[in-house]
Design a protein around this motif. Structure first.
Motif, PDB file in Angstrom:
ATOM      1  N   GLU A  64      69.738  86.975 109.693  1.00 14.19           N
ATOM      2  CA  GLU A  64      70.879  87.518 108.975  1.00 14.19           C
ATOM      3  C   GLU A  64      70.979  86.848 107.616  1.00 14.19           C
ATOM      4  OE1 GLU A  64      72.703  90.055 109.622  1.00 14.19           O
ATOM      5  OE2 GLU A  64      71.846  90.437 111.598  1.00 14.19           O
ATOM      6  N   LEU A  65      70.601  87.575 106.586  1.00 14.14           N
ATOM      7  CA  LEU A  65      70.703  87.067 105.221  1.00 14.14           C
ATOM      8  C   LEU A  65      71.140  88.220 104.346  1.00 14.14           C
ATOM      9  CD1 LEU A  65      70.116  84.518 103.446  1.00 14.14           C
ATOM     10  CD2 LEU A  65      67.931  85.593 102.887  1.00 14.14           C
ATOM     11  N   SER A  66      72.321  88.116 103.794  1.00 13.60           N
ATOM     12  CA  SER A  66      72.838  89.184 102.944  1.00 13.60           C
ATOM     13  C   SER A  66      72.080  89.206 101.621  1.00 13.60           C
ATOM     14  CB  SER A  66      74.333  88.972 102.675  1.00 13.60           C
ATOM     15  OG  SER A  66      75.065  89.042 103.883  1.00 13.60           O
ATOM     16  N   TYR A  67      71.748  90.404 101.196  1.00 13.77           N
ATOM     17  CA  TYR A  67      71.058  90.562  99.906  1.00 13.77           C
ATOM     18  C   TYR A  67      71.964  90.104  98.772  1.00 13.77           C
ATOM     19  CZ  TYR A  67      69.380  92.805  95.682  1.00 13.77           C
ATOM     20  OH  TYR A  67      68.971  93.041  94.392  1.00 13.77           O
ATOM     21  N   ARG A  68      71.379  89.360  97.807  1.00 16.24           N
ATOM     22  CA  ARG A  68      72.122  88.890  96.638  1.00 16.24           C
ATOM     23  C   ARG A  68      71.344  89.245  95.384  1.00 16.24           C
ATOM     24  NH1 ARG A  68      73.898  82.704  97.343  1.00 16.24           N
ATOM     25  NH2 ARG A  68      74.362  83.124  95.135  1.00 16.24           N
ATOM     26  N   ARG A  69      71.993  89.936  94.478  1.00 13.46           N
ATOM     27  CA  ARG A  69      71.321  90.346  93.242  1.00 13.46           C
ATOM     28  C   ARG A  69      71.195  89.201  92.251  1.00 13.46           C
ATOM     29  NH1 ARG A  69      74.679  95.082  90.645  1.00 13.46           N
ATOM     30  NH2 ARG A  69      72.681  95.172  89.519  1.00 13.46           N
TER      31      ARG A  69
ATOM     32  N   LEU B 184      64.077  87.801  94.326  1.00 16.87           N
ATOM     33  CA  LEU B 184      63.605  88.422  95.558  1.00 16.87           C
ATOM     34  C   LEU B 184      62.768  87.428  96.357  1.00 16.87           C
ATOM     35  CD1 LEU B 184      62.521  91.974  94.292  1.00 16.87           C
ATOM     36  CD2 LEU B 184      64.675  91.321  95.392  1.00 16.87           C
ATOM     37  N   ARG B 185      61.912  86.682  95.673  1.00 18.59           N
ATOM     38  CA  ARG B 185      61.042  85.734  96.373  1.00 18.59           C
ATOM     39  C   ARG B 185      61.861  84.702  97.145  1.00 18.59           C
ATOM     40  NH1 ARG B 185      56.011  83.790  96.656  1.00 18.59           N
ATOM     41  NH2 ARG B 185      55.223  85.354  95.195  1.00 18.59           N
ATOM     42  N   GLU B 186      62.851  84.140  96.502  1.00 20.75           N
ATOM     43  CA  GLU B 186      63.667  83.110  97.147  1.00 20.75           C
ATOM     44  C   GLU B 186      64.314  83.652  98.417  1.00 20.75           C
ATOM     45  OE1 GLU B 186      67.533  80.261  96.048  1.00 20.75           O
ATOM     46  OE2 GLU B 186      66.595  81.533  94.520  1.00 20.75           O
ATOM     47  N   GLN B 187      64.854  84.858  98.338  1.00 23.10           N
ATOM     48  CA  GLN B 187      65.528  85.436  99.490  1.00 23.10           C
ATOM     49  C   GLN B 187      64.546  85.816 100.597  1.00 23.10           C
ATOM     50  OE1 GLN B 187      68.957  88.172  98.396  1.00 23.10           O
ATOM     51  NE2 GLN B 187      67.976  87.956  96.390  1.00 23.10           N
ATOM     52  N   LEU B 188      63.411  86.398 100.219  1.00 22.52           N
ATOM     53  CA  LEU B 188      62.423  86.796 101.215  1.00 22.52           C
ATOM     54  C   LEU B 188      61.813  85.584 101.915  1.00 22.52           C
ATOM     55  CD1 LEU B 188      60.599  89.721  99.404  1.00 22.52           C
ATOM     56  CD2 LEU B 188      61.891  89.873 101.543  1.00 22.52           C
ATOM     57  N   GLU B 189      61.580  84.521 101.171  1.00 20.88           N
ATOM     58  CA  GLU B 189      61.037  83.321 101.793  1.00 20.88           C
ATOM     59  C   GLU B 189      62.006  82.763 102.827  1.00 20.88           C
ATOM     60  OE1 GLU B 189      60.045  80.743  98.577  1.00 20.88           O
ATOM     61  OE2 GLU B 189      58.059  81.644  98.259  1.00 20.88           O
ATOM     62  N   GLU B 190      63.301  82.790 102.528  1.00 17.18           N
ATOM     63  CA  GLU B 190      64.282  82.305 103.498  1.00 17.18           C
ATOM     64  C   GLU B 190      64.324  83.219 104.725  1.00 17.18           C
ATOM     65  OE1 GLU B 190      66.992  80.326 105.673  1.00 17.18           O
ATOM     66  OE2 GLU B 190      65.774  79.626 103.991  1.00 17.18           O
ATOM     67  N   LEU B 191      64.252  84.521 104.510  1.00 16.17           N
ATOM     68  CA  LEU B 191      64.213  85.449 105.645  1.00 16.17           C
ATOM     69  C   LEU B 191      63.013  85.176 106.542  1.00 16.17           C
ATOM     70  CD1 LEU B 191      65.190  89.061 104.462  1.00 16.17           C
ATOM     71  CD2 LEU B 191      66.142  87.798 106.394  1.00 16.17           C
TER      72      LEU B 191
ATOM     73  N   GLN C 133      63.462  82.109 108.613  1.00 14.80           N
ATOM     74  CA  GLN C 133      64.280  82.420 109.783  1.00 14.80           C
ATOM     75  C   GLN C 133      63.440  83.100 110.850  1.00 14.80           C
ATOM     76  OE1 GLN C 133      67.754  84.679 108.673  1.00 14.80           O
ATOM     77  NE2 GLN C 133      68.434  83.186 107.174  1.00 14.80           N
ATOM     78  N   LYS C 134      62.576  84.014 110.423  1.00 18.21           N
ATOM     79  CA  LYS C 134      61.702  84.712 111.362  1.00 18.21           C
ATOM     80  C   LYS C 134      60.791  83.724 112.072  1.00 18.21           C
ATOM     81  CE  LYS C 134      60.108  88.532 113.163  1.00 18.21           C
ATOM     82  NZ  LYS C 134      60.963  89.442 113.953  1.00 18.21           N
ATOM     83  N   MET C 135      60.213  82.799 111.335  1.00 20.55           N
ATOM     84  CA  MET C 135      59.344  81.785 111.922  1.00 20.55           C
ATOM     85  C   MET C 135      60.097  80.982 112.981  1.00 20.55           C
ATOM     86  SD  MET C 135      56.140  81.373 110.835  1.00 20.55           S
ATOM     87  CE  MET C 135      55.041  81.729 109.451  1.00 20.55           C
ATOM     88  N   ARG C 136      61.336  80.605 112.682  1.00 16.39           N
ATOM     89  CA  ARG C 136      62.106  79.799 113.639  1.00 16.39           C
ATOM     90  C   ARG C 136      62.374  80.589 114.915  1.00 16.39           C
ATOM     91  NH1 ARG C 136      64.609  77.856 108.815  1.00 16.39           N
ATOM     92  NH2 ARG C 136      66.322  79.356 108.956  1.00 16.39           N
ATOM     93  N   SER C 137      62.676  81.857 114.775  1.00  8.70           N
ATOM     94  CA  SER C 137      62.958  82.677 115.958  1.00  8.70           C
ATOM     95  C   SER C 137      61.706  82.864 116.807  1.00  8.70           C
ATOM     96  CB  SER C 137      63.534  84.038 115.545  1.00  8.70           C
ATOM     97  OG  SER C 137      62.544  84.875 114.969  1.00  8.70           O
TER      98      SER C 137
ATOM     99  N   GLU D 170      54.617  77.492 105.839  1.00 12.81           N
ATOM    100  CA  GLU D 170      54.889  77.743 104.425  1.00 12.81           C
ATOM    101  C   GLU D 170      53.733  78.485 103.763  1.00 12.81           C
ATOM    102  OE1 GLU D 170      57.689  77.372 102.717  1.00 12.81           O
ATOM    103  OE2 GLU D 170      58.647  76.708 104.584  1.00 12.81           O
ATOM    104  N   ARG D 171      52.531  78.178 104.165  1.00 15.55           N
ATOM    105  CA  ARG D 171      51.356  78.857 103.621  1.00 15.55           C
ATOM    106  C   ARG D 171      51.382  80.344 103.975  1.00 15.55           C
ATOM    107  NH1 ARG D 171      45.205  77.842 105.734  1.00 15.55           N
ATOM    108  NH2 ARG D 171      44.127  79.232 104.292  1.00 15.55           N
ATOM    109  N   VAL D 172      51.697  80.646 105.228  1.00 17.43           N
ATOM    110  CA  VAL D 172      51.771  82.051 105.670  1.00 17.43           C
ATOM    111  C   VAL D 172      52.904  82.779 104.963  1.00 17.43           C
ATOM    112  CG1 VAL D 172      52.259  83.557 107.639  1.00 17.43           C
ATOM    113  CG2 VAL D 172      50.701  81.621 107.907  1.00 17.43           C
ATOM    114  N   ILE D 173      54.050  82.133 104.866  1.00 17.91           N
ATOM    115  CA  ILE D 173      55.211  82.755 104.225  1.00 17.91           C
ATOM    116  C   ILE D 173      54.911  83.060 102.763  1.00 17.91           C
ATOM    117  CG2 ILE D 173      57.566  82.302 103.417  1.00 17.91           C
ATOM    118  CD1 ILE D 173      57.986  80.763 106.082  1.00 17.91           C
TER     119      ILE D 173
END
Length: 205
Positions: free
Chosen positions: A74-79, A83-90, A93-97, A186-189
């Motif tokens: 769950e990461l709300s889009y922020r303008r 994009l990179r910063e937000q996608l990397e965080e998403l 989160q996916k990796m952790r799950s 981090e390499r994969v992300i």
């Protein structure tokens, strides 16, 4: 909420938790409703009052585990952020799950059942696909903001997450590989996000 309703909810949660453990340890065929009832400290009749069949209980156990995992994304889009910063965080989160051992064990059981009993398991897997919405919502918002190319956001989300799962899900499921070390994550992300943006981003971000 009445005391009776709270007790009923607690019993249902206990049954699902016990079922998850039994299915992870024994697989679908060898897990028994008697064993689940004993572990949940309820009667066998109580189990069947909540879940009419072992098959139904298996489906609900898989769905609950997946919903818990998907709920992490769950990461709300922020303008105002790249994009990179937000996608990397998403993707972190996916990796952790995906690294959750209980989730992986239960996913392995579900996928095994899909091979041996597709008529029972494929409808469950189809419902799981419908639940994986966090990344799709983010992509749709970025498209609406004009920063990602228009198109099917579910398709784009599948491409992005598929690259992560190739390294951080399928090897663990199919070959018992260890979870990726942090540096490998981090390499994969970085690679997955870079490839995604190179194709979908409207402008360099």
């Amino acid at each position: 909420m009445t005391a009776s309703t709270r007790l009923t909810d607690r019993k249902r949660s206990a049954i699902l938790a016990a079922a998850a453990e039994q299915f992870r340890i024994h697989g679908y065929e060898n897990a028994s409703v008697d064993g689940i009832a004993a572990l949940a400290e309820v009667s066998k009749r109580t189990v069947y009052n909540h879940f009419p069949s072992k098959e139904t209980l298996f489906a609900e156990t898989i769905l609950q585990m997946f919903e818990s995992s998907a709920g992490m994304l769950e990461l709300s889009y922020r303008r105002d952020l790249s994009l990179r910063e937000q996608l990397e965080e998403l993707m972190r989160q996916k990796m952790r799950s995906l690294a959750d051992r209980d989730f992986l064990d239960l996913a392995r059981v579900a996928i095994g059942e899909a091979i041996h009993a597709p008529e029972r398991t494929l409808p469950i897997l189809a419902r799981l696909g419908e639940l994986e919405e966090g990344v799709t919502r983010w992509i749709r918002a970025a498209q609406d903001d004009g920063r990602l190319r228009p198109g099917d956001p579910a398709f784009a989300a599948t491409l992005l997450q598929g690259q992560v799962k190739t390294f951080a899900f399928w090897p663990q499921i199919a070959m018992g590989a260890a979870p990726l070390a942090q540096v490998e994550q981090e390499r994969v992300i970085d690679a997955a996000v870079s490839m995604f943006l190179s194709y979908f981003a409207v402008d360099a971000d």
